[in-house]
Motif scaffolding. Sequence first.
Motif, PDB file in Angstrom:
ATOM      1  N   LEU A 132      15.739   0.366  -4.323  1.00  0.00           N
ATOM      2  CA  LEU A 132      16.674  -0.754  -4.354  1.00  0.00           C
ATOM      3  C   LEU A 132      18.069  -0.189  -4.098  1.00  0.00           C
ATOM      4  CD1 LEU A 132      16.849  -3.811  -4.801  1.00  0.00           C
ATOM      5  CD2 LEU A 132      17.356  -3.355  -7.198  1.00  0.00           C
ATOM      6  N   VAL A 133      18.609  -0.532  -2.937  1.00  0.00           N
ATOM      7  CA  VAL A 133      19.918  -0.037  -2.523  1.00  0.00           C
ATOM      8  C   VAL A 133      20.963  -1.100  -2.827  1.00  0.00           C
ATOM      9  CG1 VAL A 133      21.293   0.848  -0.610  1.00  0.00           C
ATOM     10  CG2 VAL A 133      18.830   1.316  -0.697  1.00  0.00           C
ATOM     11  N   THR A 134      21.985  -0.719  -3.583  1.00  0.00           N
ATOM     12  CA  THR A 134      23.064  -1.637  -3.943  1.00  0.00           C
ATOM     13  C   THR A 134      24.351  -1.185  -3.268  1.00  0.00           C
ATOM     14  OG1 THR A 134      22.030  -2.014  -6.092  1.00  0.00           O
ATOM     15  CG2 THR A 134      24.318  -2.702  -5.849  1.00  0.00           C
ATOM     16  N   GLU A 138      24.538   2.722  -4.241  1.00  0.00           N
ATOM     17  CA  GLU A 138      23.612   3.352  -5.171  1.00  0.00           C
ATOM     18  C   GLU A 138      22.200   3.079  -4.669  1.00  0.00           C
ATOM     19  OE1 GLU A 138      24.215   2.030  -9.142  1.00  0.00           O
ATOM     20  OE2 GLU A 138      26.281   2.783  -9.270  1.00  0.00           O
ATOM     21  N   SER A 139      21.336   4.060  -4.800  1.00  0.00           N
ATOM     22  CA  SER A 139      19.959   3.929  -4.337  1.00  0.00           C
ATOM     23  C   SER A 139      19.040   4.386  -5.454  1.00  0.00           C
ATOM     24  CB  SER A 139      19.739   4.764  -3.079  1.00  0.00           C
ATOM     25  OG  SER A 139      18.391   4.696  -2.653  1.00  0.00           O
ATOM     26  N   ALA A 140      18.249   3.463  -5.971  1.00  0.00           N
ATOM     27  CA  ALA A 140      17.377   3.771  -7.106  1.00  0.00           C
ATOM     28  C   ALA A 140      15.921   3.585  -6.705  1.00  0.00           C
ATOM     29  CB  ALA A 140      17.709   2.868  -8.286  1.00  0.00           C
ATOM     30  N   GLU A 141      15.127   4.623  -6.916  1.00  0.00           N
ATOM     31  CA  GLU A 141      13.693   4.502  -6.667  1.00  0.00           C
ATOM     32  C   GLU A 141      13.075   3.633  -7.749  1.00  0.00           C
ATOM     33  OE1 GLU A 141       9.791   7.273  -5.689  1.00  0.00           O
ATOM     34  OE2 GLU A 141      11.690   8.192  -6.233  1.00  0.00           O
ATOM     35  N   VAL A 142      12.221   2.712  -7.344  1.00  0.00           N
ATOM     36  CA  VAL A 142      11.613   1.771  -8.281  1.00  0.00           C
ATOM     37  C   VAL A 142      10.123   2.072  -8.388  1.00  0.00           C
ATOM     38  CG1 VAL A 142      11.155  -0.655  -8.790  1.00  0.00           C
ATOM     39  CG2 VAL A 142      13.329   0.011  -7.718  1.00  0.00           C
ATOM     40  N   GLY A 153       0.791  -1.221   0.000  1.00  0.00           N
ATOM     41  CA  GLY A 153       0.000   0.000   0.000  1.00  0.00           C
ATOM     42  C   GLY A 153       0.820   1.267   0.000  1.00  0.00           C
ATOM     43  N   GLU A 154       2.147   1.122   0.185  1.00  0.00           N
ATOM     44  CA  GLU A 154       3.027   2.295   0.234  1.00  0.00           C
ATOM     45  C   GLU A 154       4.107   2.239  -0.844  1.00  0.00           C
ATOM     46  OE1 GLU A 154       6.508   3.925   3.222  1.00  0.00           O
ATOM     47  OE2 GLU A 154       4.668   3.139   4.133  1.00  0.00           O
ATOM     48  N   THR A 155       4.616   1.046  -1.153  1.00  0.00           N
ATOM     49  CA  THR A 155       5.712   0.897  -2.112  1.00  0.00           C
ATOM     50  C   THR A 155       5.351  -0.173  -3.140  1.00  0.00           C
ATOM     51  OG1 THR A 155       6.886  -0.909  -0.983  1.00  0.00           O
ATOM     52  CG2 THR A 155       7.313   1.346  -0.209  1.00  0.00           C
ATOM     53  N   PRO A 156       6.083  -0.224  -4.258  1.00  0.00           N
ATOM     54  CA  PRO A 156       5.938  -1.363  -5.158  1.00  0.00           C
ATOM     55  C   PRO A 156       6.304  -2.663  -4.437  1.00  0.00           C
ATOM     56  CG  PRO A 156       7.117   0.420  -6.246  1.00  0.00           C
ATOM     57  CD  PRO A 156       7.009   0.799  -4.800  1.00  0.00           C
ATOM     58  N   CYS A 157       5.795  -3.772  -4.937  1.00  0.00           N
ATOM     59  CA  CYS A 157       6.060  -5.070  -4.309  1.00  0.00           C
ATOM     60  C   CYS A 157       7.435  -5.596  -4.731  1.00  0.00           C
ATOM     61  CB  CYS A 157       4.971  -6.067  -4.677  1.00  0.00           C
ATOM     62  SG  CYS A 157       4.997  -6.589  -6.414  1.00  0.00           S
ATOM     63  N   LEU A 158       7.823  -6.724  -4.148  1.00  0.00           N
ATOM     64  CA  LEU A 158       9.134  -7.290  -4.444  1.00  0.00           C
ATOM     65  C   LEU A 158       9.239  -7.724  -5.897  1.00  0.00           C
ATOM     66  CD1 LEU A 158      11.843  -7.973  -3.070  1.00  0.00           C
ATOM     67  CD2 LEU A 158      10.984 -10.293  -2.748  1.00  0.00           C
ATOM     68  N   ARG A 159       8.143  -8.173  -6.482  1.00  0.00           N
ATOM     69  CA  ARG A 159       8.172  -8.586  -7.891  1.00  0.00           C
ATOM     70  C   ARG A 159       8.526  -7.398  -8.784  1.00  0.00           C
ATOM     71  NH1 ARG A 159       6.452 -13.029 -10.609  1.00  0.00           N
ATOM     72  NH2 ARG A 159       5.606 -13.933  -8.675  1.00  0.00           N
ATOM     73  N   CYS A 160       8.005  -6.215  -8.454  1.00  0.00           N
ATOM     74  CA  CYS A 160       8.380  -5.011  -9.209  1.00  0.00           C
ATOM     75  C   CYS A 160       9.863  -4.700  -9.028  1.00  0.00           C
ATOM     76  CB  CYS A 160       7.560  -3.818  -8.739  1.00  0.00           C
ATOM     77  SG  CYS A 160       5.792  -3.929  -9.068  1.00  0.00           S
ATOM     78  N   MET A 161      10.381  -4.977  -7.834  1.00  0.00           N
ATOM     79  CA  MET A 161      11.762  -4.633  -7.495  1.00  0.00           C
ATOM     80  C   MET A 161      12.780  -5.548  -8.164  1.00  0.00           C
ATOM     81  SD  MET A 161      11.973  -2.047  -5.281  1.00  0.00           S
ATOM     82  CE  MET A 161      10.930  -1.132  -4.165  1.00  0.00           C
TER      83      MET A 161
END
Length: 232
Positions: free
Chosen positions: A206-208, A217-221, A155-163
């Motif tokens: 997704l933080v790498t 690196e931090s990328a908004e998904v 309800g707040e972020t994309p799910c893990l499948r999106c990530m």
Amino acid sequence: MSRYERQIPIVGEDGQQRLMGARVGIAGCGGLGVNALTFLTEAGVSDFVLCDPDVPDISNLNRQFIYAAGDMRPKCVISAEWVLALNYTAMVDARSLKINAETASVFEGCTVVLDCLDNTESRLALGDWCAANGVPLVHAGVSGNTGQITVCVPGETPCLRCMIGTMRDEERPANLGANVAIVAGMQAAEAIRLIAGLPSKARGRLVTIDMSSWTTESAEVSADPSCPRCGH
């Protein structure tokens, strides 16, 4: 509460109470899992669901420090004993199960679930279940000198499948125990923030981590339009 007096200034009195009342699911009792559950137990979490179908292998022992050569009991059972050695009052539900669409419901009632798995199929099944049941999920992975982490809040972020839906498994990824512990510590810290109600920059990102150069690196998904849950 004197046991936690050094962390209460960070998590707050209310946050500490939340930690002590939380039920945490650990999916995978490998390198990430044994480190994360240790950090969480020491932080005050005392109710766990531990799920892993495997028994220790000699090649695990460079990073999965709670196991011993020749002990062929299920990892989840040994992990439960480890938690109880750290806190004899803890409650631990140990399940020797492979996570899939049918078995992920073992985490029903959990405050948060940690994805410490080693294969994408099980990760996505766990992520789908968490998204469908409103349970926050903290994902982590590590291979060689590279780690990744993300926090999915339904309800707040994309799910893990999106990530990580396009991620592919490595046959036998190289792993250094110290690197695994670093990423597991970050994963446990994010779970603590979630439980304690603290903000996090890893939600929906997704933080790498490159542990050879100590860069991140931090990328908004964004939600994947083809995702059956998040797509529109």
